[in-house]
Design a protein around this motif. Structure first.
Motif, short mmCIF file in Angstrom:
data_model
loop_
_atom_site.label_atom_id
_atom_site.label_comp_id
_atom_site.label_asym_id
_atom_site.label_seq_id
_atom_site.Cartn_x
_atom_site.Cartn_y
_atom_site.Cartn_z
N ASP A 128 0.85 -1.27 0.01
CA ASP A 128 0.06 0.05 -0.05
C ASP A 128 0.96 1.19 0.03
O ASP A 128 0.55 2.19 -0.78
CB ASP A 128 -0.96 0.06 1.07
N GLU A 129 2.03 1.22 0.63
CA GLU A 129 3.06 2.39 0.92
C GLU A 129 3.22 2.51 -0.47
O GLU A 129 3.53 3.73 -0.97
CB GLU A 129 4.07 2.00 1.76
N LEU A 178 0.70 4.01 -2.83
CA LEU A 178 0.46 5.65 -2.54
C LEU A 178 1.66 6.53 -2.94
O LEU A 178 1.16 7.64 -3.30
CB LEU A 178 0.39 5.74 -1.00
N ASN A 181 -7.56 -2.52 1.27
CA ASN A 181 -7.43 -1.26 1.49
C ASN A 181 -7.49 -0.34 0.26
O ASN A 181 -6.72 0.81 0.33
CB ASN A 181 -5.91 -1.07 2.29
N TYR A 229 -9.64 1.45 -0.74
CA TYR A 229 -10.21 2.83 -0.42
C TYR A 229 -9.28 3.90 -0.16
O TYR A 229 -9.41 5.07 -0.71
CB TYR A 229 -11.21 2.48 0.51
N ASP A 230 -8.22 3.56 0.61
CA ASP A 230 -7.27 4.42 1.05
C ASP A 230 -6.42 5.14 -0.29
O ASP A 230 -6.08 6.22 -0.14
CB ASP A 230 -6.12 3.95 1.90
N HIS A 270 -8.85 7.23 -2.16
CA HIS A 270 -9.16 8.56 -1.62
C HIS A 270 -7.84 9.28 -1.50
O HIS A 270 -8.06 10.91 -1.86
CB HIS A 270 -9.59 8.21 -0.15
N ALA A 271 -6.63 8.83 -1.75
CA ALA A 271 -5.51 9.97 -1.72
C ALA A 271 -5.66 10.46 -3.12
O ALA A 271 -5.19 11.80 -3.23
CB ALA A 271 -4.37 8.98 -1.68
N GLU A 277 -18.04 1.20 1.69
CA GLU A 277 -17.18 1.98 2.15
C GLU A 277 -17.24 3.46 1.99
O GLU A 277 -16.49 4.56 2.27
CB GLU A 277 -15.67 1.60 1.47
N TRP A 333 -17.32 5.44 -1.04
CA TRP A 333 -16.51 5.99 -1.97
C TRP A 333 -16.90 7.26 -2.26
O TRP A 333 -18.25 7.84 -2.30
CB TRP A 333 -16.19 5.18 -3.12
#
Length: 363
Positions: free
Chosen positions: A79-80, A83, A109, A111-112, A115-116, A139, A141
């Motif tokens: 995920d990192e 992103l 994850n 969604y994260d 959203h970013a 979630e 969105w």
């Protein structure tokens, strides 16, 4: 066009600003304002405007035509790191991210990440088979600047199999999202196309796009490509007529008549194929290619996004190869059949006319 500007970026190669504008129906469109660009000797934008990013290689289906299912990619990135790529897209002026797979909605994850990109103001498109869209509602969105392309699977083999995806797509529409159904063109009777389109209209679907099969990934194992091509050509004129017949009820588009930018006066190389001119693809291990389909050949790998600068990736030899002007450059037809990936995987090279040339077919 006095509509709200959602996002814009200036391109020094074209000496013009690209904008995403809001339309009355809540949809958005990419535009440029200058009309004197046709004679410019410009091979590409200074930086890519659009990025396709593979959110995951995992999928809950195995569609026979899928070019992405080639088993060449490592495990999904963290995920990192994903992103970080979104941050890179923002820093380098990407207007739109298209999330591909596998099935993007299988990514934990996700969604994260969505959203970013949303917080950066980047427009997003999610390519999905529609089976897992309930997580979008669960979630909660964002609805602005996010749309979906929902693919219908096995629609021609068993019509009932497609209905579930249609119902899921309608849920997304009712929830407020812009949705396009995508369907692989198959050499079935035009009567079957009419039946499908009338069903979509009845269910409240507003846009459908039909694409050509690319013999890559699983698509390379799905029958004889030359027979497919021959049979599709036979029905192309009638398919164009269907678009006119139903134009008041549903938006129908075909890959072979797609325009990237409407009425912009851009050089033809920008209209026929985005790969290497305005678009990049980032695989789920960070490797960069000109487009998602060309990832099936390592010859087109431009390097890794974590090991190279954005500029070096965009100007890699593989990108430069795709920027050679096609034999279609002087043609006045506004079609989109000169797909470089389709040409490469069909003929083994990038030169020459498309096998689906509308001018030769007199469509």
């Amino acid at each position: 066009m006095n509509k709200k500007i959602l996002r814009e970026t200036f391109d020094p190669n074209l000496n013009e600003t690209f904008r995403i504008r809001e339309l009355k129906n809540g949809h958005s469109v990419f535009t440029v304002t200058k009309n004197e660009l046709t004679n410019l000797k410009v091979d590409s934008t200074a930086k890519p405007l659009f990025a396709h990013i593979r959110a995951t290689s995992y999928c809950n289906l195995r569609c026979a035509y899928c070019y992405a299912a080639d088993k060449t990619t490592a495990e999904d990135m963290s995920d990192e790191n994903l992103l970080k790529i979104v941050e890179m897209c923002h820093a380098n002026g990407i207007l739109c991210i298209t999330w591909t797979g596998g099935e993007p909605l299988m990514r934990k994850n996700f969604y994260d990440v969505i959203h970013a990109a949303y917080n950066y103001g980047i427009k997003q498109t999610v390519l999905t088979n529609g089976t897992l869209v309930e997580r979008v509602f669960k979630e909660k969105w964002p609805k602005d600047n996010i749309n979906f392309q929902v693919s219908l699977n096995e629609v021609w083999n068993k019509f009932d199999n497609a209905k579930e995806s249609v119902y899921k797509a309608k849920k997304l529409i009712d929830y407020g999202y812009d949705v396009v159904l995508t369907i692989m063109l198959e050499p079935v009777s035009v009567k079957q196309y009419k039946k499908l389109i009338e069903f979509l209209i009845k269910e409240g679907i507003t846009n459908v796009r039909f694409g050509l099969k690319v013999p890559a990934g699983l698509g390379s194992q799905d029958g004889d490509a030359s027979i497919y091509e021959k049979n599709i050509k036979k029905i192309m004129p009638e398919l164009m007529q269907l678009k006119q017949w139903y134009m008041d009820d549903i938006g129908i588009s075909y890959q072979f008549e797609k325009r990237l930018y409407h009425e912009t006066g851009l050089p033809r190389r920008f209209i026929t194929c985005e790969a290497g001119t305005t678009e990049i693809y980032i695989d789920n291990n960070g490797d960069v290619y000109p487009c998602p389909m060309l990832k099936s050949s390592k010859d087109f790998c431009c390097g890794n996004v974590f090991q190279n600068t954005w500029e070096n990736l965009w100007n890699a030899p593989a990108m430069e190869t795709l920027r050679e002007v096609s034999e279609c450059e002087g043609c006045k037809y506004n079609c989109g059949v000169w797909c470089r990936a389709l040409k490469f995987f069909t003929d083994g090279n990038l030169r020459g006319k498309s096998r689906y040339c509308l001018k030769e077919l007199n469509i």
